[in-house]
Scaffold this motif. Structure first.
Motif, short mmCIF file in Angstrom:
data_model
loop_
_atom_site.label_atom_id
_atom_site.label_comp_id
_atom_site.label_asym_id
_atom_site.label_seq_id
_atom_site.Cartn_x
_atom_site.Cartn_y
_atom_site.Cartn_z
N CYS A 25 0.80 -1.21 0.18
CA CYS A 25 0.29 -0.02 -0.03
C CYS A 25 1.21 1.63 0.54
O CYS A 25 1.55 1.77 0.59
N ASN A 56 -0.07 4.89 0.70
CA ASN A 56 -0.02 5.36 2.21
C ASN A 56 0.46 4.81 3.10
O ASN A 56 1.11 4.83 4.03
N CYS A 57 0.45 3.23 3.58
CA CYS A 57 0.59 2.41 5.61
C CYS A 57 1.75 2.18 5.05
O CYS A 57 2.31 1.49 6.03
N CYS A 68 -4.36 -1.03 0.74
CA CYS A 68 -4.62 -2.13 1.37
C CYS A 68 -5.87 -1.56 1.65
O CYS A 68 -6.67 -2.96 1.83
N CYS A 78 -6.94 3.96 3.43
CA CYS A 78 -6.11 4.82 2.84
C CYS A 78 -6.20 5.43 1.78
O CYS A 78 -5.30 6.45 1.10
ZN ZN Z 1 -2.74 0.55 3.34
#
Ligand code: ZN
Length: 186
Positions: free
Chosen positions: A141, A143-144, A160, A165
């Motif tokens: 992912c 973002n995270c 994800c 996200c």
């Molecule tokens: Zn994520």
């Protein structure tokens, strides 16, 4: 398996990363929760964790080895054989000491009448990612940094979790776009 690798939150971000399993009691809570949010995959079989120190060590060893192998596989689109032995050894030790009949047509994770040991589920899950080309569906992912399996039909899943996200990123892009507009209009 990948839910477990993601228990190290914000992996790779030295300043903000933390390990949910640093508190080892969290492993049993996580196993119980995983039995619920993975109920479809587990065909309703519950998970339990025996809470011994040795079992916690085995879980964490497999988590770390699998994260190393699969994260590198996503980044390079290939499997590094040097990273396989730690995963296979850790999976084997997670599978040791219990006998489960898995892979049945109606019972892929065995008989749902009794709970399944978390370590066994984890070992089976790690090996299943290595079978066929399943590992090729793993994504990171943006973002995270979580690992997840993209089971979308056209292999186009980016986040994800779109609601977490995906939306956060959309909001950020919107913010950046409106800032850029402000600047160009100013
Ligand atoms: Zn994520």
């Amino acid at each position: 398996m990948l839910d477990t690798t993601n228990t190290v939150v914000l992996r790779g971000d030295a300043a903000r990363s933390f390990d949910r399993f640093a508190d080892r009691e969290e492993i049993a809570r996580f196993a119980e929760a995983a039995g619920t949010f993975r109920a479809a995959e587990l065909c309703g079989r519950k998970l339990f964790f025996d809470e011994s120190e040795a079992a916690a060590d085995r879980v964490i060893a497999l988590r770390e080895a699998a994260d190393g192998l699969f994260r590198r596989a996503v980044l390079s689109s290939r499997l590094d054989t040097a990273l396989l032995p730690p995963v296979l050894r850790a999976a084997a030790s997670c599978l040791d000491g219990a006998s489960e009949m898995i892979g049945g047509a109606e019972q892929p994770f065995g008989d749902p009448a009794t709970p399944l040991r978390f370590e066994t589920a984890l070992g089976v899950s790690a090996l299943s990612l290595l079978s066929g080309n399943e590992w090729r569906k793993i994504r990171i992912c943006p973002n995270c940094n979580w690992l997840f399996v993209d089971r979308s039909r056209n292999a186009s899943r980016l986040w994800c979790d779109m609601t977490v996200c995906g939306n956060r990123n959309k909001a950020r892009r919107h913010y950046e776009r409106s800032k850029a507009t402000e600047v160009s209009h100013g």
